[in-house]
Design a protein around this motif. Sequence first.
Motif, PDB file in Angstrom:
ATOM      1  N   PRO A 102       7.917  -2.036   8.431  1.00  0.00           N
ATOM      2  CA  PRO A 102       6.468  -2.226   8.559  1.00  0.00           C
ATOM      3  C   PRO A 102       5.881  -1.612   9.829  1.00  0.00           C
ATOM      4  O   PRO A 102       4.778  -1.075   9.816  1.00  0.00           O
ATOM      5  CB  PRO A 102       6.294  -3.741   8.553  1.00  0.00           C
ATOM      6  N   ARG A 103       6.612  -1.660  10.896  1.00  0.00           N
ATOM      7  CA  ARG A 103       6.098  -1.137  12.161  1.00  0.00           C
ATOM      8  C   ARG A 103       5.753   0.349  12.047  1.00  0.00           C
ATOM      9  O   ARG A 103       4.830   0.828  12.706  1.00  0.00           O
ATOM     10  CB  ARG A 103       7.132  -1.351  13.273  1.00  0.00           C
ATOM     11  N   GLU A 104       6.466   1.081  11.209  1.00  0.00           N
ATOM     12  CA  GLU A 104       6.162   2.503  10.994  1.00  0.00           C
ATOM     13  C   GLU A 104       4.818   2.681  10.297  1.00  0.00           C
ATOM     14  O   GLU A 104       4.197   3.744  10.392  1.00  0.00           O
ATOM     15  CB  GLU A 104       7.258   3.162  10.170  1.00  0.00           C
ATOM     16  N   LEU A 105       4.370   1.652   9.574  1.00  0.00           N
ATOM     17  CA  LEU A 105       3.121   1.717   8.846  1.00  0.00           C
ATOM     18  C   LEU A 105       1.963   1.074   9.591  1.00  0.00           C
ATOM     19  O   LEU A 105       0.810   1.467   9.416  1.00  0.00           O
ATOM     20  CB  LEU A 105       3.280   1.035   7.483  1.00  0.00           C
ATOM     21  N   THR A 106       2.251   0.064  10.393  1.00  0.00           N
ATOM     22  CA  THR A 106       1.178  -0.702  11.033  1.00  0.00           C
ATOM     23  C   THR A 106       1.067  -0.472  12.529  1.00  0.00           C
ATOM     24  O   THR A 106       0.101  -0.914  13.140  1.00  0.00           O
ATOM     25  CB  THR A 106       1.392  -2.219  10.811  1.00  0.00           C
ATOM     26  N   GLY A 107       2.047   0.163  13.137  1.00  0.00           N
ATOM     27  CA  GLY A 107       2.035   0.360  14.580  1.00  0.00           C
ATOM     28  C   GLY A 107       2.613  -0.853  15.295  1.00  0.00           C
ATOM     29  O   GLY A 107       3.071  -1.797  14.654  1.00  0.00           O
ATOM     30  N   PRO A 108       2.557  -0.846  16.621  1.00  0.00           N
ATOM     31  CA  PRO A 108       3.117  -1.964  17.396  1.00  0.00           C
ATOM     32  C   PRO A 108       2.395  -3.271  17.102  1.00  0.00           C
ATOM     33  O   PRO A 108       1.227  -3.269  16.713  1.00  0.00           O
ATOM     34  CB  PRO A 108       2.891  -1.557  18.851  1.00  0.00           C
ATOM     35  N   ASP A 109       3.091  -4.363  17.327  1.00  0.00           N
ATOM     36  CA  ASP A 109       2.522  -5.696  17.100  1.00  0.00           C
ATOM     37  C   ASP A 109       1.382  -5.939  18.088  1.00  0.00           C
ATOM     38  O   ASP A 109       1.456  -5.572  19.251  1.00  0.00           O
ATOM     39  CB  ASP A 109       3.575  -6.782  17.300  1.00  0.00           C
ATOM     40  N   THR A 110       0.351  -6.599  17.571  1.00  0.00           N
ATOM     41  CA  THR A 110      -0.786  -6.926  18.423  1.00  0.00           C
ATOM     42  C   THR A 110      -0.981  -8.429  18.553  1.00  0.00           C
ATOM     43  O   THR A 110      -1.885  -8.867  19.236  1.00  0.00           O
ATOM     44  CB  THR A 110      -2.079  -6.289  17.858  1.00  0.00           C
ATOM     45  N   ASP A 111      -0.167  -9.211  17.884  1.00  0.00           N
ATOM     46  CA  ASP A 111      -0.339 -10.668  17.989  1.00  0.00           C
ATOM     47  C   ASP A 111       0.780 -11.314  18.770  1.00  0.00           C
ATOM     48  O   ASP A 111       1.707 -10.711  19.162  1.00  0.00           O
ATOM     49  CB  ASP A 111      -0.437 -11.336  16.615  1.00  0.00           C
ATOM     50  N   LYS A 163       0.846  -1.209   0.000  1.00  0.00           N
ATOM     51  CA  LYS A 163       0.000   0.000   0.000  1.00  0.00           C
ATOM     52  C   LYS A 163       0.874   1.250   0.000  1.00  0.00           C
ATOM     53  O   LYS A 163       0.617   2.209  -0.730  1.00  0.00           O
ATOM     54  CB  LYS A 163      -0.925  -0.022   1.221  1.00  0.00           C
ATOM     55  N   TRP A 164       1.909   1.246   0.820  1.00  0.00           N
ATOM     56  CA  TRP A 164       2.840   2.378   0.899  1.00  0.00           C
ATOM     57  C   TRP A 164       3.534   2.621  -0.447  1.00  0.00           C
ATOM     58  O   TRP A 164       3.605   3.765  -0.903  1.00  0.00           O
ATOM     59  CB  TRP A 164       3.854   2.123   2.019  1.00  0.00           C
ATOM     60  N   LEU A 165       4.020   1.565  -1.077  1.00  0.00           N
ATOM     61  CA  LEU A 165       4.667   1.730  -2.393  1.00  0.00           C
ATOM     62  C   LEU A 165       3.701   2.355  -3.394  1.00  0.00           C
ATOM     63  O   LEU A 165       4.081   3.246  -4.155  1.00  0.00           O
ATOM     64  CB  LEU A 165       5.186   0.383  -2.909  1.00  0.00           C
ATOM     65  N   VAL A 169       5.693   4.343  -6.374  1.00  0.00           N
ATOM     66  CA  VAL A 169       6.847   3.531  -6.778  1.00  0.00           C
ATOM     67  C   VAL A 169       6.334   2.180  -7.261  1.00  0.00           C
ATOM     68  O   VAL A 169       5.753   1.417  -6.484  1.00  0.00           O
ATOM     69  CB  VAL A 169       7.845   3.361  -5.619  1.00  0.00           C
ATOM     70  N   ALA A 170       6.541   1.917  -8.555  1.00  0.00           N
ATOM     71  CA  ALA A 170       6.044   0.679  -9.159  1.00  0.00           C
ATOM     72  C   ALA A 170       7.169   0.009  -9.940  1.00  0.00           C
ATOM     73  O   ALA A 170       7.677   0.577 -10.908  1.00  0.00           O
ATOM     74  CB  ALA A 170       4.867   0.979 -10.077  1.00  0.00           C
ATOM     75  N   PRO A 171       7.562  -1.181  -9.535  1.00  0.00           N
ATOM     76  CA  PRO A 171       8.635  -1.862 -10.264  1.00  0.00           C
ATOM     77  C   PRO A 171       8.177  -2.395 -11.620  1.00  0.00           C
ATOM     78  O   PRO A 171       7.031  -2.799 -11.784  1.00  0.00           O
ATOM     79  CB  PRO A 171       9.018  -3.011  -9.327  1.00  0.00           C
ATOM     80  N   ASP A 172       9.097  -2.364 -12.568  1.00  0.00           N
ATOM     81  CA  ASP A 172       8.874  -3.012 -13.864  1.00  0.00           C
ATOM     82  C   ASP A 172       9.105  -4.517 -13.722  1.00  0.00           C
ATOM     83  O   ASP A 172       8.433  -5.322 -14.349  1.00  0.00           O
ATOM     84  CB  ASP A 172       9.862  -2.488 -14.914  1.00  0.00           C
ATOM     85  N   VAL A 173      10.101  -4.851 -12.907  1.00  0.00           N
ATOM     86  CA  VAL A 173      10.548  -6.234 -12.740  1.00  0.00           C
ATOM     87  C   VAL A 173      10.664  -6.527 -11.250  1.00  0.00           C
ATOM     88  O   VAL A 173      11.162  -5.694 -10.485  1.00  0.00           O
ATOM     89  CB  VAL A 173      11.917  -6.449 -13.429  1.00  0.00           C
ATOM     90  N   ILE A 174      10.217  -7.713 -10.837  1.00  0.00           N
ATOM     91  CA  ILE A 174      10.367  -8.178  -9.467  1.00  0.00           C
ATOM     92  C   ILE A 174      11.219  -9.443  -9.503  1.00  0.00           C
ATOM     93  O   ILE A 174      10.832 -10.443 -10.112  1.00  0.00           O
ATOM     94  CB  ILE A 174       9.002  -8.490  -8.794  1.00  0.00           C
TER      95      ILE A 174
END
Length: 168
Positions: free
Chosen positions: A159-168, A40-42, A47-52
């Motif tokens: 990811p933690r910057e995007l989702t917050g602290p772990d909840t599981d 989602k952030w990308l 930012v979209a890659p041509d090749v992965i």
Amino acid sequence: MVKRLILLRHAKSSWKEAGQQDRDRPLNKRGRKSAKAIGKWLNEIGVAPDVILCSDAARTVETYEKLKISGDLRLRPDLYLADADKILEIMQEADGACVLIIAHNPGITDFSKRLVASPPPHDRFNDFPTGATLIVDIPLDDWKAGHFGTSRVVNFITPRELTGPDTD
């Protein structure tokens, strides 16, 4: 000319299955959430890659699938646990203006640190946690000319910057 490279360490994987081969480990709940957030952030930052170029391990493939991004997916068995020199060789074989490499530690961390001219001012860059994503620009016309120490950091995020602290 400038090429853009996105380096992504696979998202958090599961160790639940006793005796499961390392290559076959899937993502855990947190990993799936993190991979979706990175995708989602990308998209949000355009930012979209041509090749992965993606390791063929289950956790890297599942990370790619959860990103929900387009691009020409190329599974690379040689990215599984590849060291920095091997990742550089694989990068040098790339084509396209923007390439995403999804790989594993310790190789992806070492490769990232050696690739950049100056590291980002981020306290997690040196350990590159699961799901960490580095975007760099490399001044070159052809990937074959790519080498260590020449890229400029565009962004680095965990990811933690995007989702917050772990909840599981």
